[in-house]
Scaffold this active site. Structure first.
Site, mmCIF file in Angstrom:
data_model
loop_
_atom_site.group_PDB
_atom_site.id
_atom_site.type_symbol
_atom_site.label_atom_id
_atom_site.label_comp_id
_atom_site.label_asym_id
_atom_site.label_seq_id
_atom_site.Cartn_x
_atom_site.Cartn_y
_atom_site.Cartn_z
ATOM 1 N N ASP A 65 111.455 85.362 -50.600
ATOM 2 C CA ASP A 65 110.634 85.998 -51.431
ATOM 3 C C ASP A 65 111.112 87.012 -52.668
ATOM 4 O O ASP A 65 112.410 87.298 -52.358
ATOM 5 C CB ASP A 65 109.577 86.888 -50.473
ATOM 6 C CG ASP A 65 110.094 87.919 -49.476
ATOM 7 O OD1 ASP A 65 111.046 88.715 -50.058
ATOM 8 O OD2 ASP A 65 109.978 87.825 -48.240
ATOM 9 N N LYS A 89 105.987 85.223 -52.756
ATOM 10 C CA LYS A 89 105.167 85.247 -51.571
ATOM 11 C C LYS A 89 103.916 85.971 -51.757
ATOM 12 O O LYS A 89 103.836 87.087 -52.655
ATOM 13 C CB LYS A 89 106.030 86.117 -50.641
ATOM 14 C CG LYS A 89 105.359 86.240 -49.196
ATOM 15 C CD LYS A 89 106.418 86.692 -48.042
ATOM 16 C CE LYS A 89 106.579 88.192 -48.251
ATOM 17 N NZ LYS A 89 107.209 88.587 -47.049
#
Length: 194
Positions: A65, A89
């Site tokens: 992420d 994310k």
């Protein structure tokens, strides 16, 4: 997370603690808002040295992420590797979902994160990396929590080895020849000697 960190900082301050030293704190905001000086040591160099044999010229490091990009970049820089990719994310009501992917995928990928607990985010990342052509996935994390057996699903989605530091004791009787624990005491000793 933030209220717990704030409370801990207040307890430390009220107890007369002058400084807190930790390793790879999860949230930059936690460092900024802690009531006493909080020094977060970076484990990237120690972990990168241990993983040096895993690097090939075509190896690509992947952050699961956006929050892991800086740590991933630091980790890769110690092995002269600047090929970094990452996922975006999003937190949804049903949980965390990985959306877009930015960058390249190689046959060998090193997935770099700070925490491995249940492995949900890493599991999604590995599945998507396999779909994009990754054949061998190596996971490296600073903190291996392993609070439930759910993380073992990583072996089913292309993960060959998991490296994690000894920043916290392993729970239960977790043993696997493909789970490699890396001591980080040199990082802490160096901090207090300088």
């Amino acid at each position: 997370e933030s209220w717990g960190v704030k409370w801990l900082g207040e307890v430390c301050a009220a107890s007369g603690v002058d400084e807190v030293v930790t390793v790879d704190v999860h949230s930059r905001a936690a460092v900024d808002n802690f009531k006493v000086p909080l020094n977060s040591l970076l484990a990237a160099e120690v972990l990168a040295k241990a993983l040096k044999p895993e690097f090939e010229p075509s190896t690509i490091c992947v952050a699961p992420d956006e929050g892991a990009i800086d740590n991933c970049a630091k980790f890769c820089s110690y092995n002269s590797n600047n090929k970094i990719s990452h996922f975006k994310k999003e937190r949804q009501e049903s949980g965390i979902k990985l959306l877009d992917f930015y960058g390249e995928v190689a046959p060998r990928v090193i997935l770099v994160d700070d925490v491995l607990d249940t492995g949900g985010t890493l599991l999604q990342a590995c599945t998507k990396l396999q779909e994009k052509g990754a054949q061998e996935i190596i996971v490296v994390v600073t903190h291996g929590l392993f609070s439930t057996p759910a993380w073992t699903r990583l072996w089913d989605v292309g993960v060959k080895r998991i490296y994690c530091s000894d920043s916290n004791p392993l729970v239960g009787n977790i043993k696997s020849p493909n789970l490699i624990i890396i001591p980080i005491k040199e990082l802490i000793v160096e901090y207090f000697l300088h």
